[in-house]
Design a protein around this motif. Structure first.
Motif, mmCIF file in Angstrom:
data_model
loop_
_atom_site.group_PDB
_atom_site.id
_atom_site.type_symbol
_atom_site.label_atom_id
_atom_site.label_comp_id
_atom_site.label_asym_id
_atom_site.label_seq_id
_atom_site.Cartn_x
_atom_site.Cartn_y
_atom_site.Cartn_z
ATOM 1 N N TYR A 105 5.829 -7.362 4.574
ATOM 2 C CA TYR A 105 5.592 -6.605 3.347
ATOM 3 C C TYR A 105 4.588 -7.279 2.410
ATOM 4 O O TYR A 105 4.015 -6.626 1.545
ATOM 5 C CB TYR A 105 6.914 -6.404 2.596
ATOM 6 C CG TYR A 105 7.774 -5.299 3.163
ATOM 7 C CD1 TYR A 105 7.646 -3.985 2.721
ATOM 8 C CD2 TYR A 105 8.710 -5.564 4.154
ATOM 9 C CE1 TYR A 105 8.424 -2.974 3.250
ATOM 10 C CE2 TYR A 105 9.498 -4.560 4.689
ATOM 11 C CZ TYR A 105 9.353 -3.265 4.233
ATOM 12 O OH TYR A 105 10.118 -2.260 4.766
ATOM 13 N N GLN A 107 1.342 -8.941 0.619
ATOM 14 C CA GLN A 107 -0.101 -8.711 0.649
ATOM 15 C C GLN A 107 -0.877 -9.904 0.099
ATOM 16 O O GLN A 107 -1.431 -10.685 0.840
ATOM 17 C CB GLN A 107 -0.453 -7.465 -0.180
ATOM 18 C CG GLN A 107 -0.054 -6.138 0.422
ATOM 19 C CD GLN A 107 -0.446 -4.980 -0.486
ATOM 20 O OE1 GLN A 107 -0.204 -4.996 -1.697
ATOM 21 N NE2 GLN A 107 -1.051 -3.970 0.081
ATOM 22 N N LYS A 145 -4.307 1.106 -8.365
ATOM 23 C CA LYS A 145 -3.439 1.146 -7.184
ATOM 24 C C LYS A 145 -2.060 0.633 -7.551
ATOM 25 O O LYS A 145 -1.922 -0.461 -8.100
ATOM 26 C CB LYS A 145 -4.016 0.316 -6.039
ATOM 27 C CG LYS A 145 -3.196 0.441 -4.753
ATOM 28 C CD LYS A 145 -3.718 -0.455 -3.657
ATOM 29 C CE LYS A 145 -2.990 -0.210 -2.337
ATOM 30 N NZ LYS A 145 -1.524 -0.286 -2.438
ATOM 31 N N SER A 147 1.546 -0.864 -6.653
ATOM 32 C CA SER A 147 2.097 -1.732 -5.613
ATOM 33 C C SER A 147 3.498 -2.186 -5.980
ATOM 34 O O SER A 147 3.842 -2.286 -7.162
ATOM 35 C CB SER A 147 1.224 -2.987 -5.421
ATOM 36 O OG SER A 147 -0.046 -2.680 -4.924
ATOM 37 N N TYR A 164 3.547 -4.139 0.306
ATOM 38 C CA TYR A 164 3.363 -2.776 0.783
ATOM 39 C C TYR A 164 4.621 -1.963 0.481
ATOM 40 O O TYR A 164 5.731 -2.490 0.466
ATOM 41 C CB TYR A 164 3.118 -2.752 2.288
ATOM 42 C CG TYR A 164 1.815 -3.367 2.728
ATOM 43 C CD1 TYR A 164 0.614 -2.689 2.569
ATOM 44 C CD2 TYR A 164 1.776 -4.631 3.307
ATOM 45 C CE1 TYR A 164 -0.591 -3.254 2.969
ATOM 46 C CE2 TYR A 164 0.581 -5.206 3.711
ATOM 47 C CZ TYR A 164 -0.601 -4.508 3.540
ATOM 48 O OH TYR A 164 -1.783 -5.070 3.928
ATOM 49 N N TYR A 165 4.444 -0.679 0.236
ATOM 50 C CA TYR A 165 5.584 0.228 0.163
ATOM 51 C C TYR A 165 6.062 0.484 1.596
ATOM 52 O O TYR A 165 5.293 0.361 2.559
ATOM 53 C CB TYR A 165 5.179 1.553 -0.486
ATOM 54 C CG TYR A 165 5.067 1.479 -1.991
ATOM 55 C CD1 TYR A 165 6.211 1.509 -2.792
ATOM 56 C CD2 TYR A 165 3.829 1.394 -2.612
ATOM 57 C CE1 TYR A 165 6.116 1.443 -4.171
ATOM 58 C CE2 TYR A 165 3.730 1.329 -3.996
ATOM 59 C CZ TYR A 165 4.874 1.356 -4.767
ATOM 60 O OH TYR A 165 4.787 1.286 -6.132
ATOM 61 N N ASP A 167 6.556 3.123 3.303
ATOM 62 C CA ASP A 167 5.816 4.119 4.081
ATOM 63 C C ASP A 167 4.406 3.655 4.443
ATOM 64 O O ASP A 167 3.672 4.352 5.152
ATOM 65 C CB ASP A 167 5.759 5.468 3.344
ATOM 66 C CG ASP A 167 5.066 5.376 1.993
ATOM 67 O OD1 ASP A 167 4.677 4.263 1.586
ATOM 68 O OD2 ASP A 167 4.920 6.427 1.337
ATOM 69 N N GLU A 168 4.010 2.454 3.972
ATOM 70 C CA GLU A 168 2.716 1.887 4.354
ATOM 71 C C GLU A 168 2.849 0.969 5.567
ATOM 72 O O GLU A 168 1.841 0.534 6.133
ATOM 73 C CB GLU A 168 2.120 1.098 3.179
ATOM 74 C CG GLU A 168 1.748 1.958 1.985
ATOM 75 C CD GLU A 168 1.193 1.134 0.837
ATOM 76 O OE1 GLU A 168 0.054 1.418 0.402
ATOM 77 O OE2 GLU A 168 1.900 0.221 0.368
ATOM 78 N N ARG A 170 3.587 0.549 9.333
ATOM 79 C CA ARG A 170 3.610 1.397 10.525
ATOM 80 C C ARG A 170 4.884 1.157 11.339
ATOM 81 O O ARG A 170 5.374 0.042 11.437
ATOM 82 C CB ARG A 170 2.386 1.125 11.394
ATOM 83 C CG ARG A 170 1.091 1.646 10.800
ATOM 84 C CD ARG A 170 -0.089 1.324 11.677
ATOM 85 N NE ARG A 170 -1.297 1.983 11.206
ATOM 86 C CZ ARG A 170 -2.500 1.769 11.718
ATOM 87 N NH1 ARG A 170 -2.647 0.911 12.716
ATOM 88 N NH2 ARG A 170 -3.552 2.401 11.242
#
Length: 281
Positions: A105, A107, A145, A147, A164-165, A167-168, A170
């Motif tokens: 998760y 970044q 953006k 976050s 990341y959320y 749903d971001e 994969r």
């Protein structure tokens, strides 16, 4: 350090004024594109394929392509209307354990310092996080953006890592050829686990360096000095062999990394002891 954001952390009704600084830096060596004929740097030019001309910044607007070649136009006033005051606030929603957060998760990391008269509230939040061992999960908007973010303490500094959320991230179902279940040989597994233990160390960040970047910088310096430089290949690692069999590869790896037993003296001492024994007899 350059301030990249200025606002406040909020948890409950407490507001902590802070300034944000980027905690990491890009040390990649970047090459510019040059014109091969004259060596002049090539500039990026924005053009319109329909009008066949260069476009200035004041002639550009934003659009979202919802179908092929069909766009919804977004004006700046439209974007401003949905930008909340949250752009200036890091709002902590929950406190969780760090071990509950998958590193997938994370970044980018930032340092947060107290701003103006916010030192008291800053110290209060810092000590509360430090002594509870918890991590704050927050929301923040940077450069339009939104976050998620993790708020934690590094030494005596509050650190924020954007996340990341969900749903971001994969789904693993998109990754091809993953095993449905793992089936391994128990003996091979035992050897692999032993190898992991023998290679286990306390994490010391300073021992890891970017060898490629160092070599590339040396190459550039040599070229600046006018030296003729040939590319050479580094020798293979000591002890590496062309082993195909998995069991043999594990055993060879264990042999290379195997530490001497604490009770056994080094070979040189054993030889000297043997010689002394022979002399005595």
């Amino acid at each position: 350090m350059h301030t990249v954001w200025k606002g406040a952390i909020s948890f409950g009704l407490v507001h902590v004024p802070v300034k944000m600084y980027t905690a990491t830096e890009d040390k990649d060596i970047h090459f510019r594109s040059l014109h091969k004929d004259c060596g002049m740097p090539i500039s990026s030019v924005k053009t319109c394929r329909h009008c066949d001309k260069e476009i200035g910044a004041d002639e550009i607007m934003k659009g979202y392509e919802y179908e092929k070649d069909k766009f919804v136009i977004s004006k700046e006033e439209d974007l401003e209307s949905i930008r909340a005051e949250a752009e200036k606030t890091i709002k902590i929603l929950d406190f969780v354990d760090l071990n509950d957060i998958d590193p997938l998760y994370f970044q980018k990391a930032y340092y947060l310092s107290p701003d103006l008269a916010g030192a008291g509230a800053y110290n209060l939040l810092l000590e509360a996080i430090k002594q509870t061992g918890k991590i704050g999960i927050a929301k923040i908007s940077i450069r339009s953006k939104s976050s998620l973010a993790a708020i934690r303490v590094v030494d005596n500094c509050i650190c924020m890592e954007t996340m990341y959320y969900p749903d971001e991230i994969r789904s693993l179902s998109q990754v091809p050829n993953l095993p449905k279940q793992t089936v391994v040989n128990e003996r091979e597994l035992g050897m692999a686990m032993t190898l992991v233990e023998q290679l286990s160390e306390k994490f010391e960040p300073r021992k890891y360096t970017d060898d490629y970047r160092t070599a590339l910088l040396e190459l550039i310096e040599q070229k600046i000095a006018g030296e003729s430089v040939d590319v050479v290949f580094a020798p293979t690692a000591e002890g590496r062999s062309n082993v195909i069999d998995l069991m043999a590869a594990l055993q060879a790896s264990l042999d290379v990394t195997k530490p001497l037993p604490e009770s056994s003296p080094p070979k040189s001492k054993r030889k000297n002891a043997a010689k002394s024994k022979d002399n005595v007899s």
